[in-house]
Design a protein around this motif. Structure first.
Motif, PDB file in Angstrom:
ATOM      1  N   ASN A   1       0.817  -1.220   0.000  1.00  0.00           N
ATOM      2  CA  ASN A   1       0.000   0.000   0.000  1.00  0.00           C
ATOM      3  C   ASN A   1       0.852   1.273   0.000  1.00  0.00           C
ATOM      4  OD1 ASN A   1      -2.420  -1.478   0.039  1.00  0.00           O
ATOM      5  ND2 ASN A   1      -2.371  -1.613   2.263  1.00  0.00           N
ATOM      6  N   THR A   2       1.918   1.264  -0.794  1.00  0.00           N
ATOM      7  CA  THR A   2       2.714   2.481  -0.942  1.00  0.00           C
ATOM      8  C   THR A   2       2.189   3.366  -2.065  1.00  0.00           C
ATOM      9  OG1 THR A   2       4.258   1.309  -2.392  1.00  0.00           O
ATOM     10  CG2 THR A   2       4.793   1.398  -0.034  1.00  0.00           C
ATOM     11  N   LEU A   3       1.450   2.785  -2.990  1.00  0.00           N
ATOM     12  CA  LEU A   3       0.805   3.553  -4.055  1.00  0.00           C
ATOM     13  C   LEU A   3      -0.622   3.907  -3.650  1.00  0.00           C
ATOM     14  CD1 LEU A   3       0.739   4.660  -6.997  1.00  0.00           C
ATOM     15  CD2 LEU A   3      -0.054   2.374  -7.693  1.00  0.00           C
ATOM     16  N   LEU A   4      -1.422   2.892  -3.353  1.00  0.00           N
ATOM     17  CA  LEU A   4      -2.786   3.099  -2.852  1.00  0.00           C
ATOM     18  C   LEU A   4      -2.695   3.149  -1.334  1.00  0.00           C
ATOM     19  CD1 LEU A   4      -5.858   3.265  -3.227  1.00  0.00           C
ATOM     20  CD2 LEU A   4      -5.893   0.760  -3.359  1.00  0.00           C
ATOM     21  N   THR A   5      -2.574   4.340  -0.794  1.00  0.00           N
ATOM     22  CA  THR A   5      -2.265   4.487   0.627  1.00  0.00           C
ATOM     23  C   THR A   5      -3.492   4.458   1.521  1.00  0.00           C
ATOM     24  OG1 THR A   5      -2.269   6.899   0.427  1.00  0.00           O
ATOM     25  CG2 THR A   5      -0.162   5.768   0.116  1.00  0.00           C
ATOM     26  N   ALA A   6      -4.674   4.665   0.967  1.00  0.00           N
ATOM     27  CA  ALA A   6      -5.909   4.604   1.758  1.00  0.00           C
ATOM     28  C   ALA A   6      -7.066   4.279   0.835  1.00  0.00           C
ATOM     29  CB  ALA A   6      -6.169   5.919   2.481  1.00  0.00           C
ATOM     30  N   GLY A   7      -8.030   3.495   1.359  1.00  0.00           N
ATOM     31  CA  GLY A   7      -9.219   3.155   0.593  1.00  0.00           C
ATOM     32  C   GLY A   7      -9.197   1.763   0.000  1.00  0.00           C
ATOM     33  N   ALA A   8      -8.206   0.940   0.374  1.00  0.00           N
ATOM     34  CA  ALA A   8      -8.095  -0.386  -0.231  1.00  0.00           C
ATOM     35  C   ALA A   8      -9.233  -1.313   0.197  1.00  0.00           C
ATOM     36  CB  ALA A   8      -6.746  -1.013   0.110  1.00  0.00           C
TER      37      ALA A   8
ATOM     38  N   ARG B   1     -15.733   4.676  -4.243  1.00  0.00           N
ATOM     39  CA  ARG B   1     -15.102   5.038  -2.976  1.00  0.00           C
ATOM     40  C   ARG B   1     -13.962   6.006  -3.242  1.00  0.00           C
ATOM     41  NH1 ARG B   1     -12.058  -0.522  -1.247  1.00  0.00           N
ATOM     42  NH2 ARG B   1     -13.993  -1.448  -2.005  1.00  0.00           N
ATOM     43  N   ALA B   2     -13.464   6.615  -2.173  1.00  0.00           N
ATOM     44  CA  ALA B   2     -12.313   7.503  -2.269  1.00  0.00           C
ATOM     45  C   ALA B   2     -11.036   6.670  -2.217  1.00  0.00           C
ATOM     46  CB  ALA B   2     -12.330   8.523  -1.135  1.00  0.00           C
ATOM     47  N   LEU B   3     -10.154   6.888  -3.170  1.00  0.00           N
ATOM     48  CA  LEU B   3      -8.870   6.220  -3.236  1.00  0.00           C
ATOM     49  C   LEU B   3      -7.768   7.268  -3.055  1.00  0.00           C
ATOM     50  CD1 LEU B   3      -9.486   4.021  -6.412  1.00  0.00           C
ATOM     51  CD2 LEU B   3      -9.821   3.330  -4.026  1.00  0.00           C
ATOM     52  N   THR B   4      -6.986   7.126  -2.012  1.00  0.00           N
ATOM     53  CA  THR B   4      -5.861   8.036  -1.806  1.00  0.00           C
ATOM     54  C   THR B   4      -4.627   7.429  -2.447  1.00  0.00           C
ATOM     55  OG1 THR B   4      -6.804   8.791   0.298  1.00  0.00           O
ATOM     56  CG2 THR B   4      -4.501   9.300  -0.119  1.00  0.00           C
ATOM     57  N   VAL B   5      -4.051   8.163  -3.415  1.00  0.00           N
ATOM     58  CA  VAL B   5      -2.967   7.628  -4.229  1.00  0.00           C
ATOM     59  C   VAL B   5      -1.737   8.523  -4.100  1.00  0.00           C
ATOM     60  CG1 VAL B   5      -2.257   6.960  -6.546  1.00  0.00           C
ATOM     61  CG2 VAL B   5      -4.650   6.695  -5.856  1.00  0.00           C
ATOM     62  N   SER B   6      -0.587   7.904  -3.895  1.00  0.00           N
ATOM     63  CA  SER B   6       0.677   8.632  -3.843  1.00  0.00           C
ATOM     64  C   SER B   6       1.210   8.788  -5.268  1.00  0.00           C
ATOM     65  CB  SER B   6       1.699   7.896  -2.972  1.00  0.00           C
ATOM     66  OG  SER B   6       2.958   8.526  -3.054  1.00  0.00           O
ATOM     67  N   LEU B   7       0.988   9.937  -5.858  1.00  0.00           N
ATOM     68  CA  LEU B   7       1.455  10.187  -7.217  1.00  0.00           C
ATOM     69  C   LEU B   7       2.975  10.264  -7.284  1.00  0.00           C
ATOM     70  CD1 LEU B   7      -1.189  12.797  -8.462  1.00  0.00           C
ATOM     71  CD2 LEU B   7      -1.185  10.294  -8.721  1.00  0.00           C
ATOM     72  N   ALA B   8       3.604  10.456  -6.151  1.00  0.00           N
ATOM     73  CA  ALA B   8       5.060  10.508  -6.111  1.00  0.00           C
ATOM     74  C   ALA B   8       5.695   9.164  -6.469  1.00  0.00           C
ATOM     75  CB  ALA B   8       5.525  10.952  -4.725  1.00  0.00           C
TER      76      ALA B   8
ATOM     77  N   VAL C   1      -6.632  12.344  -3.790  1.00  0.00           N
ATOM     78  CA  VAL C   1      -7.800  11.487  -3.616  1.00  0.00           C
ATOM     79  C   VAL C   1      -8.575  11.436  -4.927  1.00  0.00           C
ATOM     80  CG1 VAL C   1      -9.959  11.122  -2.375  1.00  0.00           C
ATOM     81  CG2 VAL C   1      -7.947  11.993  -1.155  1.00  0.00           C
ATOM     82  N   PHE C   2      -8.864  10.213  -5.379  1.00  0.00           N
ATOM     83  CA  PHE C   2      -9.652   9.994  -6.596  1.00  0.00           C
ATOM     84  C   PHE C   2     -10.928   9.256  -6.225  1.00  0.00           C
ATOM     85  CE2 PHE C   2      -5.266  10.315  -7.971  1.00  0.00           C
ATOM     86  CZ  PHE C   2      -5.339  11.116  -9.113  1.00  0.00           C
ATOM     87  N   ASN C   3     -12.028   9.655  -6.853  1.00  0.00           N
ATOM     88  CA  ASN C   3     -13.320   9.014  -6.604  1.00  0.00           C
ATOM     89  C   ASN C   3     -14.103   9.008  -7.905  1.00  0.00           C
ATOM     90  OD1 ASN C   3     -15.979   8.296  -5.775  1.00  0.00           O
ATOM     91  ND2 ASN C   3     -15.589   9.106  -3.724  1.00  0.00           N
ATOM     92  N   PRO C   4     -14.517   7.830  -8.407  1.00  0.00           N
ATOM     93  CA  PRO C   4     -15.239   7.805  -9.683  1.00  0.00           C
ATOM     94  C   PRO C   4     -16.573   8.530  -9.628  1.00  0.00           C
ATOM     95  CG  PRO C   4     -15.292   5.652  -8.632  1.00  0.00           C
ATOM     96  CD  PRO C   4     -14.325   6.485  -7.854  1.00  0.00           C
ATOM     97  N   GLY C   5     -17.226   8.527  -8.483  1.00  0.00           N
ATOM     98  CA  GLY C   5     -18.394   9.366  -8.276  1.00  0.00           C
ATOM     99  C   GLY C   5     -19.717   8.846  -8.800  1.00  0.00           C
ATOM    100  N   SER C   6     -19.711   7.926  -9.753  1.00  0.00           N
ATOM    101  CA  SER C   6     -20.968   7.422 -10.325  1.00  0.00           C
ATOM    102  C   SER C   6     -20.747   6.025 -10.873  1.00  0.00           C
ATOM    103  CB  SER C   6     -21.462   8.348 -11.433  1.00  0.00           C
ATOM    104  OG  SER C   6     -20.531   8.398 -12.499  1.00  0.00           O
TER     105      SER C   6
END
Length: 338
Positions: free
Chosen positions: A243-250, A276-283, A317-322
């Motif tokens: 979970n170094t890329l997807l840091t939250a929301g797995a 859902r909300a996906l927290t992603v480390s773009l770094a 944070v990314f969320n598809p929303g629909s």
């Protein structure tokens, strides 16, 4: 087979293969090869619990010497076909390995070009059951249920450099639907698998009307995943098990979101089974910027995320929303360094 040909001229005697039966097997291998299809061929399916569905009792009666000779016969009979992966076992983890080993080694006596794997009970991996002491085992696999795809995949990816694939999970038209088929496929492939299989309940036993299920929703929708993968260097993907890329929301279990990052950090794929909300480390990506798009796994179309491209230096944070085009909730987030 469907024409009434038994595999052996003397029932249960592996020393008496029936040429009519084997000729039909060859015809199917040829048709598959003509279409670029690899066949997972079980030389002696043992059957659930070693019972009447398979050949375990007959294998015991024949013994290792006859079974090795049968393996030699099969390899000689089908030597010209490269589109075979031999699958030993078959819904069963036997108390001894000498029977299936005999067939596998018999095949290898004639030719070592083919891959060999093992199919045991559910929650069994080939390498986990057999270990490294079987030289014929060259391809690992996992047999899961809907709750354990990701966990089992991570375990096998971390266990060994031997490639593995998802050989069986929950079936469409049985306990699951087409969406579940797609979910299991993405969970396996983004957790380190080199491939996956899907099942459809009426097809596996050729139930009434099985032909209509060949074009099922699940069968069509996994083709969209193939298109997604083949558009980029998918073989570079490494699962984000830490979970170094997807840091939250797995999340976890059957609703776990999964992610993989290319080894050169040029792109990443993240799959979420629901909104859902996906927290992603773009770094984690090479950058200097990151293009972000949502991929609809139902129809294979892309939608650019508002504000893309982003700087590859922080979390977002990314969320598809629909829901997607099939009114399902799953999406794939495609991130690419630009």
């Amino acid at each position: 087979n469907a024409y009434g040909d038994p595999p052996f001229n003397t029932p249960g005697d592996f020393a008496t293969p029936n040429e009519a039966y084997m000729a039909h097997v060859e015809a199917m291998l040829q048709k598959a090869r003509d279409r670029g299809i690899v066949v997972l061929l079980t030389p002696a399916y043992m059957g659930d619990g070693g019972g009447s569905q398979g050949w375990y009792a007959e294998m015991q009666a024949n013994g290792p010497a006859k079974l090795r000779a049968f393996g030699q016969y099969l390899a000689t009979r089908f030597r010209s076909y490269d589109n075979i992966i031999w699958v030993h076992g078959g819904d069963f983890t036997p108390p001894e390995n000498d029977l299936m080993r005999a067939i596998a080694e018999g095949i290898r006596d004639v030719d070592t070009k083919w891959l060999h794997t093992f199919h045991g009970d559910r929650q069994t991996s080939a390498l986990g059951f057999l270990g490294t002491s079987e030289p014929w085992l060259s391809l690992n696999d996992i047999y899961t249920d809907a709750e354990t795809v990701t966990g089992n995949a991570f375990a096998e990816y971390n266990r060994s450099t031997m490639p593995f694939f998802l050989i069986e999970d929950e079936y469409e038209s049985n306990t699951g639907n087409g969406h579940l088929v797609r979910l299991q496929a993405y969970q396996a492939m983004l957790s380190g698998a080199t491939g996956h299989l899907m099942g459809n309940d009426p097809v596996w036993y050729f139930g009434p009307g099985w032909q209509t299920y060949l074009d099922s929703y699940g069968a069509r929708t996994v083709g969209k995943m193939r298109a997604l993968y083949e558009a980029r260097s998918w073989w570079l993907l490494q699962p984000d098990s830490g979970n170094t890329l997807l840091t939250a929301g797995a999340g976890s279990g059957s609703t776990r979101a999964v992610a993989s990052l290319a080894s050169d950090r040029s792109f990443a794929l993240l799959y979420t089974p629901d909104i859902r909300a996906l927290t992603v480390s773009l770094a984690q990506l090479a950058g200097p910027h990151v293009s972000a798009r949502w991929y609809d796994p139902a129809n294979g179309t892309y939608t650019t995320v508002t504000g893309s491209p982003f700087t590859a230096s922080s979390s977002r944070v990314f969320n598809p929303g629909s829901t997607n085009s099939d009114a399902e909730s799953d999406w794939v987030l495609v991130l690419e360094s630009v």
